[in-house]
Motif scaffolding. Structure first.
Motif, short mmCIF file in Angstrom:
data_model
loop_
_atom_site.label_atom_id
_atom_site.label_comp_id
_atom_site.label_asym_id
_atom_site.label_seq_id
_atom_site.Cartn_x
_atom_site.Cartn_y
_atom_site.Cartn_z
N ARG A 190 41.02 54.59 -78.39
CA ARG A 190 41.61 53.24 -78.37
C ARG A 190 41.59 52.62 -79.77
O ARG A 190 42.57 51.97 -80.18
CB ARG A 190 40.85 52.34 -77.39
CG ARG A 190 41.15 52.61 -75.92
CD ARG A 190 40.69 51.45 -75.05
NE ARG A 190 39.25 51.21 -75.19
CZ ARG A 190 38.33 51.79 -74.45
NH1 ARG A 190 38.67 52.64 -73.50
NH2 ARG A 190 37.05 51.51 -74.63
N SER A 191 40.50 52.81 -80.48
CA SER A 191 40.39 52.26 -81.83
C SER A 191 41.42 52.90 -82.77
O SER A 191 42.03 52.21 -83.60
CB SER A 191 38.98 52.49 -82.38
OG SER A 191 38.84 51.96 -83.68
N HIS A 220 50.17 49.82 -80.18
CA HIS A 220 49.59 48.91 -79.20
C HIS A 220 50.20 49.03 -77.82
O HIS A 220 49.61 48.61 -76.84
CB HIS A 220 49.73 47.47 -79.68
CG HIS A 220 49.06 47.21 -80.99
ND1 HIS A 220 47.71 47.24 -81.17
CD2 HIS A 220 49.60 46.93 -82.22
CE1 HIS A 220 47.41 46.99 -82.43
NE2 HIS A 220 48.53 46.81 -83.09
N ARG A 229 51.60 57.54 -77.17
CA ARG A 229 50.80 57.05 -78.30
C ARG A 229 50.02 58.19 -78.95
O ARG A 229 49.83 58.20 -80.16
CB ARG A 229 49.86 55.93 -77.83
CG ARG A 229 50.62 54.65 -77.47
CD ARG A 229 49.69 53.46 -77.39
NE ARG A 229 48.75 53.56 -76.27
CZ ARG A 229 47.78 52.68 -76.05
NH1 ARG A 229 47.59 51.68 -76.88
NH2 ARG A 229 46.98 52.84 -75.00
N GLU A 272 36.82 57.75 -75.42
CA GLU A 272 37.85 56.79 -75.03
C GLU A 272 37.87 55.60 -75.98
O GLU A 272 38.94 55.11 -76.37
CB GLU A 272 37.61 56.31 -73.60
CG GLU A 272 37.89 57.37 -72.54
CD GLU A 272 37.49 56.90 -71.15
OE1 GLU A 272 37.12 55.71 -71.00
OE2 GLU A 272 37.55 57.73 -70.22
N ASP A 321 49.86 56.30 -72.82
CA ASP A 321 48.91 56.96 -73.70
C ASP A 321 49.44 58.28 -74.24
O ASP A 321 49.18 58.64 -75.39
CB ASP A 321 47.58 57.21 -72.96
CG ASP A 321 46.67 55.98 -73.01
OD1 ASP A 321 47.07 54.99 -73.67
OD2 ASP A 321 45.59 56.02 -72.42
N THR A 326 44.77 51.37 -82.08
CA THR A 326 44.83 50.01 -82.60
C THR A 326 45.02 50.01 -84.12
O THR A 326 45.89 49.30 -84.65
CB THR A 326 43.55 49.24 -82.24
OG1 THR A 326 43.43 49.16 -80.82
CG2 THR A 326 43.58 47.83 -82.82
#
Length: 214
Positions: A187-188, A196, A203, A183, A200, A191
């Protein structure tokens, strides 16, 4: 789960239908061309279809064209396009169209019943499936500087598995990482790629597109 198969090679078509039946699927139709597939889906939509990329009459992109038509007319039907060769540009076109519940798999994967069944279930559930060989071919292209250069080696590994349409749980198993670690890496990645906002799922698709375009 109900599926349909379209391939002009009678033996391959029958073989795939048998494999799917043995794996617990109901094969509602097995047809030799795109028009027959579209008619069968229109009459009684299944959960997913498997369609050869090249079929009569021109043996060029009938399968992709049928996939595009199905997305317009029956967005709830998952579409898994099968190809005998690694053709990254076709896979990328399928993904860039914004399709959900879509996949591109090499025919050689059909021999692995578990992998085939998993791919069918994932597209039926609205997921994205890209053959690992196609991912490798796309990533191996020469490219200029891109946001991917900002990713660490491990983040690129996570994104590479994500590009196959795999879930966080599958990434855990593949890379031997804990769920919380995966996770954090995901997320990294979002980013560093500038993703942003948004759900999900969206993304993930955008991250995969960035990865495949290089």
């Amino acid at each position: 789960m109900r599926v349909m198969v379209a391939d002009d090679a009678a033996l391959f078509r029958a073989g795939v239908a048998r494999l799917l039946t043995d794996a617990g699927f109901e094969v509602a139709a097995a047809v030799p061309d795109a028009q027959a597939l579209l008619a069968a889906v229109a009459a009684d939509p299944p959960d997913a279809v498997l369609v050869d990329i090249r079929m009569p009459p021109t043996h060029t992109t009938e399968g992709l064209d049928a996939a595009a038509t199905l997305r317009e007319r029956h967005p709830g039907v998952g579409v898994l396009v099968l190809s005998a060769h690694v053709e990254p540009h076709y896979a990328l076109a399928l993904i860039e169209s914004g399709a959900s519940g879509a996949g591109y798999l090499l025919k050689e994967r059909v021999a692995d019943v578990d992998e085939l069944a998993d791919a069918v279930r994932r597209v039926a559930a609205g997921g994205l499936v890209v053959d690992p060989s196609v991912v490798a071919a796309l990533v191996g292209r020469a490219r200029a500087h891109s946001p991917l250069d900002e990713l660490s080696a491990r983040e690129r590994e996570v994104l590479a598995v994500m590009a196959e349409g795999r879930s966080n749980q599958a990434i855990c198993h593949r890379l031997y990482l804990s769920p919380k670690t995966v996770e954090a890496y995901v997320r990294s990645v979002f980013t560093k790629l500038g993703l942003h906002q948004g759900p999900d799922d969206n993304r993930r698709v955008l991250a995969v597109l960035t990865f495949l375009r290089g």
